[in-house]
Design a protein around this motif. Sequence first.
Motif, PDB file in Angstrom:
ATOM      1  N   LYS A 146     -27.700  16.997   7.790  1.00 53.66           N
ATOM      2  CA  LYS A 146     -27.641  16.714   9.221  1.00 53.66           C
ATOM      3  C   LYS A 146     -27.275  15.255   9.489  1.00 53.66           C
ATOM      4  O   LYS A 146     -26.513  14.951  10.420  1.00 53.66           O
ATOM      5  CB  LYS A 146     -28.987  17.046   9.871  1.00 53.66           C
ATOM      6  CG  LYS A 146     -29.271  18.548   9.967  1.00 53.66           C
ATOM      7  CD  LYS A 146     -30.594  18.820  10.655  1.00 53.66           C
ATOM      8  CE  LYS A 146     -30.853  20.303  10.808  1.00 53.66           C
ATOM      9  NZ  LYS A 146     -32.135  20.607  11.468  1.00 53.66           N
TER      10      LYS A 146
ATOM     11  N   GLU B 109     -25.489  13.347   7.520  1.00 60.26           N
ATOM     12  CA  GLU B 109     -24.068  13.179   7.186  1.00 60.26           C
ATOM     13  C   GLU B 109     -23.153  13.657   8.298  1.00 60.26           C
ATOM     14  O   GLU B 109     -22.048  13.137   8.463  1.00 60.26           O
ATOM     15  CB  GLU B 109     -23.769  13.940   5.887  1.00 60.26           C
ATOM     16  CG  GLU B 109     -24.382  13.299   4.643  1.00 60.26           C
ATOM     17  CD  GLU B 109     -24.185  14.158   3.405  1.00 60.26           C
ATOM     18  OE1 GLU B 109     -23.784  15.341   3.564  1.00 60.26           O
ATOM     19  OE2 GLU B 109     -24.443  13.665   2.290  1.00 60.26           O
ATOM     20  N   ARG B 110     -23.624  14.641   9.090  1.00 62.58           N
ATOM     21  CA  ARG B 110     -22.781  15.187  10.153  1.00 62.58           C
ATOM     22  C   ARG B 110     -22.893  14.410  11.471  1.00 62.58           C
ATOM     23  O   ARG B 110     -22.184  14.702  12.432  1.00 62.58           O
ATOM     24  CB  ARG B 110     -23.144  16.647  10.410  1.00 62.58           C
ATOM     25  CG  ARG B 110     -22.719  17.582   9.268  1.00 62.58           C
ATOM     26  CD  ARG B 110     -22.759  19.028   9.707  1.00 62.58           C
ATOM     27  NE  ARG B 110     -24.099  19.489   9.991  1.00 62.58           N
ATOM     28  CZ  ARG B 110     -24.886  20.112   9.111  1.00 62.58           C
ATOM     29  NH1 ARG B 110     -24.438  20.351   7.883  1.00 62.58           N
ATOM     30  NH2 ARG B 110     -26.091  20.497   9.434  1.00 62.58           N
ATOM     31  N   LEU B 111     -23.812  13.427  11.518  1.00 65.05           N
ATOM     32  CA  LEU B 111     -23.963  12.644  12.746  1.00 65.05           C
ATOM     33  C   LEU B 111     -22.703  11.841  13.038  1.00 65.05           C
ATOM     34  O   LEU B 111     -22.055  11.341  12.126  1.00 65.05           O
ATOM     35  CB  LEU B 111     -25.166  11.694  12.618  1.00 65.05           C
ATOM     36  CG  LEU B 111     -26.562  12.337  12.630  1.00 65.05           C
ATOM     37  CD1 LEU B 111     -27.628  11.272  12.378  1.00 65.05           C
ATOM     38  CD2 LEU B 111     -26.836  13.037  13.955  1.00 65.05           C
ATOM     39  N   LYS B 112     -22.406  11.705  14.311  1.00 68.00           N
ATOM     40  CA  LYS B 112     -21.211  10.917  14.706  1.00 68.00           C
ATOM     41  C   LYS B 112     -21.621   9.731  15.548  1.00 68.00           C
ATOM     42  O   LYS B 112     -22.632   9.753  16.233  1.00 68.00           O
ATOM     43  CB  LYS B 112     -20.255  11.813  15.506  1.00 68.00           C
ATOM     44  CG  LYS B 112     -19.694  12.964  14.684  1.00 68.00           C
ATOM     45  CD  LYS B 112     -18.725  13.784  15.518  1.00 68.00           C
ATOM     46  CE  LYS B 112     -18.154  14.940  14.712  1.00 68.00           C
ATOM     47  NZ  LYS B 112     -17.224  15.770  15.504  1.00 68.00           N
TER      48      LYS B 112
END
Length: 212
Positions: A207, A209-212
């Motif tokens: 999760k 790693e998928r943060l922007k």
Amino acid sequence: MFSFSHGGRGRHHHHFGQRGGGGGGFDPERFFHWIERLNDGEHRRGGGFGGGGGGRSRRMFDGSELRLVLLRLIADTPRHGYELIKAIETLTGGAYAPSPGVVYPTLTLLDEMELIAEQASEGARKRFAVTDAGRAHLDEQAETVATLMARLEALAAQRAQGEGEGAPVRRAMHNLRHAVMDRVKRADASPELLHEIAALIDEVAQKVERLK
């Protein structure tokens, strides 16, 4: 088999399958080794009490100094190993926490020296109280003890001055490290439970790693 990934250049994965051979199974010994490394307060801290960033910092205390610190904390109130680790971490503002691999053998030595004694307590944890000989030893070493405790306080002040925007993340990582260590050390920690803990950590990592 499961893995932990660490961010940064060239992501590294830590696998905990069976040692040797290609079988898929769980190796609890390797898992506990990884947890000990994760929980080790002697890890690299840029710009900490060990000097420049990036290198492994020197130990906060030598063996005799750590004995005095633990004895002083136990004299304040009876504690078990995990409580002592947390107490030192609190005193330093989260900048330092001795590893269980250092604390527990030191407690055993203090017990053998009859400076502390085990108290009756619930659960598997051994809680220790100071003995009369322990208090006498602290009195004899009062000046050294004061210097050591001042060192912890100075480290906390240094940490507070250097705190930046990453402080909440560091605090959360400390909490995770100790929560995992506390749970897997219990007698009822089965391989299935360890797999479940690993899956939770992997899920959080994905999760993040998928943060922007």
